[in-house]
Write an enzyme that holds these catalytic residues in place. Structure first.
Site, PDB file in Angstrom:
ATOM      1  N   ARG A  70     118.999 -16.332  33.214  1.00 28.90           N
ATOM      2  CA  ARG A  70     118.797 -17.031  31.941  1.00 28.90           C
ATOM      3  C   ARG A  70     118.111 -16.117  30.922  1.00 28.90           C
ATOM      4  O   ARG A  70     118.392 -16.183  29.734  1.00 28.90           O
ATOM      5  CB  ARG A  70     117.973 -18.301  32.169  1.00 28.90           C
ATOM      6  CG  ARG A  70     118.728 -19.300  33.036  1.00 28.90           C
ATOM      7  CD  ARG A  70     118.048 -20.620  33.096  1.00 28.90           C
ATOM      8  NE  ARG A  70     118.029 -21.261  31.782  1.00 28.90           N
ATOM      9  CZ  ARG A  70     117.244 -22.280  31.470  1.00 28.90           C
ATOM     10  NH1 ARG A  70     116.410 -22.761  32.358  1.00 28.90           N
ATOM     11  NH2 ARG A  70     117.285 -22.813  30.273  1.00 28.90           N
ATOM     12  N   GLN A 100     111.735 -27.614  23.019  1.00 26.17           N
ATOM     13  CA  GLN A 100     111.816 -27.690  24.481  1.00 26.17           C
ATOM     14  C   GLN A 100     112.538 -26.466  25.018  1.00 26.17           C
ATOM     15  O   GLN A 100     112.621 -26.273  26.226  1.00 26.17           O
ATOM     16  CB  GLN A 100     112.602 -28.936  24.898  1.00 26.17           C
ATOM     17  CG  GLN A 100     111.989 -30.237  24.445  1.00 26.17           C
ATOM     18  CD  GLN A 100     112.958 -31.386  24.633  1.00 26.17           C
ATOM     19  OE1 GLN A 100     113.003 -32.009  25.684  1.00 26.17           O
ATOM     20  NE2 GLN A 100     113.759 -31.669  23.634  1.00 26.17           N
ATOM     21  N   ASP A 103     114.376 -20.341  25.236  1.00 26.15           N
ATOM     22  CA  ASP A 103     114.836 -19.148  24.518  1.00 26.15           C
ATOM     23  C   ASP A 103     113.947 -18.932  23.299  1.00 26.15           C
ATOM     24  O   ASP A 103     113.165 -19.816  22.914  1.00 26.15           O
ATOM     25  CB  ASP A 103     116.322 -19.276  24.123  1.00 26.15           C
ATOM     26  CG  ASP A 103     116.565 -20.321  23.037  1.00 26.15           C
ATOM     27  OD1 ASP A 103     115.984 -20.190  21.938  1.00 26.15           O
ATOM     28  OD2 ASP A 103     117.344 -21.272  23.274  1.00 26.15           O
ATOM     29  N   HIS A 118     107.824 -26.186  26.730  1.00 24.68           N
ATOM     30  CA  HIS A 118     108.295 -25.929  28.098  1.00 24.68           C
ATOM     31  C   HIS A 118     108.227 -24.447  28.475  1.00 24.68           C
ATOM     32  O   HIS A 118     108.880 -24.018  29.417  1.00 24.68           O
ATOM     33  CB  HIS A 118     109.732 -26.447  28.265  1.00 24.68           C
ATOM     34  CG  HIS A 118     109.827 -27.949  28.242  1.00 24.68           C
ATOM     35  ND1 HIS A 118     110.995 -28.632  28.095  1.00 24.68           N
ATOM     36  CD2 HIS A 118     108.856 -28.898  28.356  1.00 24.68           C
ATOM     37  CE1 HIS A 118     110.765 -29.951  28.111  1.00 24.68           C
ATOM     38  NE2 HIS A 118     109.476 -30.120  28.263  1.00 24.68           N
ATOM     39  N   CYS A 129      95.568 -16.650  38.419  1.00 24.85           N
ATOM     40  CA  CYS A 129      94.492 -16.487  37.421  1.00 24.85           C
ATOM     41  C   CYS A 129      94.909 -16.883  36.006  1.00 24.85           C
ATOM     42  O   CYS A 129      94.113 -16.718  35.074  1.00 24.85           O
ATOM     43  CB  CYS A 129      93.978 -15.046  37.429  1.00 24.85           C
ATOM     44  SG  CYS A 129      95.100 -13.860  36.644  1.00 24.85           S
ATOM     45  N   CYS A 148      94.908  -9.580  37.969  1.00 22.44           N
ATOM     46  CA  CYS A 148      94.113  -9.818  39.190  1.00 22.44           C
ATOM     47  C   CYS A 148      94.731  -9.171  40.430  1.00 22.44           C
ATOM     48  O   CYS A 148      94.092  -9.135  41.487  1.00 22.44           O
ATOM     49  CB  CYS A 148      93.906 -11.314  39.421  1.00 22.44           C
ATOM     50  SG  CYS A 148      95.364 -12.195  40.026  1.00 22.44           S
ATOM     51  N   SER A 186     118.860 -34.620  24.269  1.00 22.46           N
ATOM     52  CA  SER A 186     119.452 -35.838  24.823  1.00 22.46           C
ATOM     53  C   SER A 186     118.430 -36.958  24.970  1.00 22.46           C
ATOM     54  O   SER A 186     118.788 -38.092  25.261  1.00 22.46           O
ATOM     55  CB  SER A 186     120.081 -35.545  26.190  1.00 22.46           C
ATOM     56  OG  SER A 186     119.092 -35.065  27.073  1.00 22.46           O
ATOM     57  N   LEU A 211     125.039 -33.676  18.257  1.00 28.90           N
ATOM     58  CA  LEU A 211     126.496 -33.545  18.238  1.00 28.90           C
ATOM     59  C   LEU A 211     127.132 -34.928  18.157  1.00 28.90           C
ATOM     60  O   LEU A 211     128.009 -35.173  17.340  1.00 28.90           O
ATOM     61  CB  LEU A 211     126.935 -32.821  19.512  1.00 28.90           C
ATOM     62  CG  LEU A 211     128.351 -32.272  19.580  1.00 28.90           C
ATOM     63  CD1 LEU A 211     128.651 -31.350  18.401  1.00 28.90           C
ATOM     64  CD2 LEU A 211     128.563 -31.540  20.895  1.00 28.90           C
TER      65      LEU A 211
END
Ligand code: NAD
Length: 244
Positions: A70, A100, A103, A118, A129, A148, A186, A211
């Site tokens: 992704r 949300q 990208d 998100h 940490c 760490c 949605s 849409l």
């Protein structure tokens, strides 16, 4: 049902405080698959296998490979006219832009202060940490944290079952909103799906741009604008703040 708030208000006269929530539909025309549409990500991957803390505990290599793919797809995608229009809107006073999407196409279109509730695909996080850094192209389960040194690195993504980021900041913006817009989402993932109800409860005007209208759009939004974001969002933004 395509009455736009801007058409009632007159072009170029934006309310003082606007909150915009965007979802995967915003980036669909940039070639990034949405989650729940016919050819969406969940058609090919089960949420339980790749996007939960339990999945990461069970098979971290699989989960990291999913996000590596992704990350690569997001890096080659280009912002579309909807990202560009929202970037312009983000420089207008009183606008809070919440996404949300993981990208960074809004930033690459020039948007400022985008709230990534998100997380971001270009980020890495140490589960031990909480140190954050830029994710490499490929992450491995044993990668040590640069701060760490412990091998607890993960994508800086909010998985299903985890608490979204920046909720206090978002709720403060919603509490003052005069206009709330949900774009390309949605409305199935909470708490984001509940923002429209919060905004309505404080008296904000609400509009959906999608849409196709979502199932209960008529009940939940004052107006719904149907069509691809690359076409509807630039026109909507122009109606609010005038031409660019
Ligand atoms: P979703 O897949 O559930 O819904 C996408 C919505 O966008 C649908 O209602 C669909 O009708 C609409 N849509 C599709 N193409 C569109 C277009 N061209 N113009 C306007 N609308 C269009 O996505 P969601 O509501 O964002 O789901 C939430 C979850 O999806 C979040 O957790 C988010 O992190 C994640 N997600 C993000 C990305 C990304 O970063 N680009 C991609 C997929 C999923």
């Amino acid at each position: 049902m395509t009455v736009t708030p801007a058409s009632r208000r007159g072009p170029g006269r934006a309310p003082d405080r606007i909150v915009v929530l965007t979802g995967a539909g915003l980036s669909a025309e940039s070639g990034i698959p949405t989650f729940r549409d016919g050819d969406g990500l969940w058609e090919r991957h089960r949420i339980e296998d790749v996007a939960t803390p339990e999945a990461f505990d069970r098979d971290p290599a699989l989960v990291l490979r999913f996000y590596d793919m992704r990350r690569a797809a997001a890096a080659t995608a280009q912002p579309n006219p909807a990202h560009a229009a929202l970037a312009r809107l983000s420089h207008h006073p009183g606008v809070t832009l919440v996404t949300q999407n993981i990208d960074t196409l809004l930033e690459r279109a020039g948007a400022r202060d985008v709230i990534h509730m998100h997380g971001r695909i270009d980020g890495a996080l140490c589960a031990a940490c909480d140190h954050r850094w830029t994710a490499p192209a490929a992450m491995a389960p044993a990668d040590p944290c640069p701060a760490c040194g412990r091998p607890r690195t993960r994508p800086d993504i909010v998985w299903f079952g985890e608490m979204p980021y920046h909720m206090d900041q978002i709720e403060q913006a919603l509490a003052r909103a005069q206009l709330f817009a949900a774009i390309g989402t949605s409305g199935q993932v909470y708490p984001a799906a509940g923002f429209v109800d919060f905004a309505r409860a404080v008296g904000a005007e609400t509009v959906e741009l999608n849409l196709v209208p979502t199932d209960d759009a008529l009940d939940r939004f004052d107006a719904s604008i149907a069509g691809p974001a690359g076409r509807t969002v630039p026109a909507w933004v122009e109606g609010l703040i005038g031409p660019g």
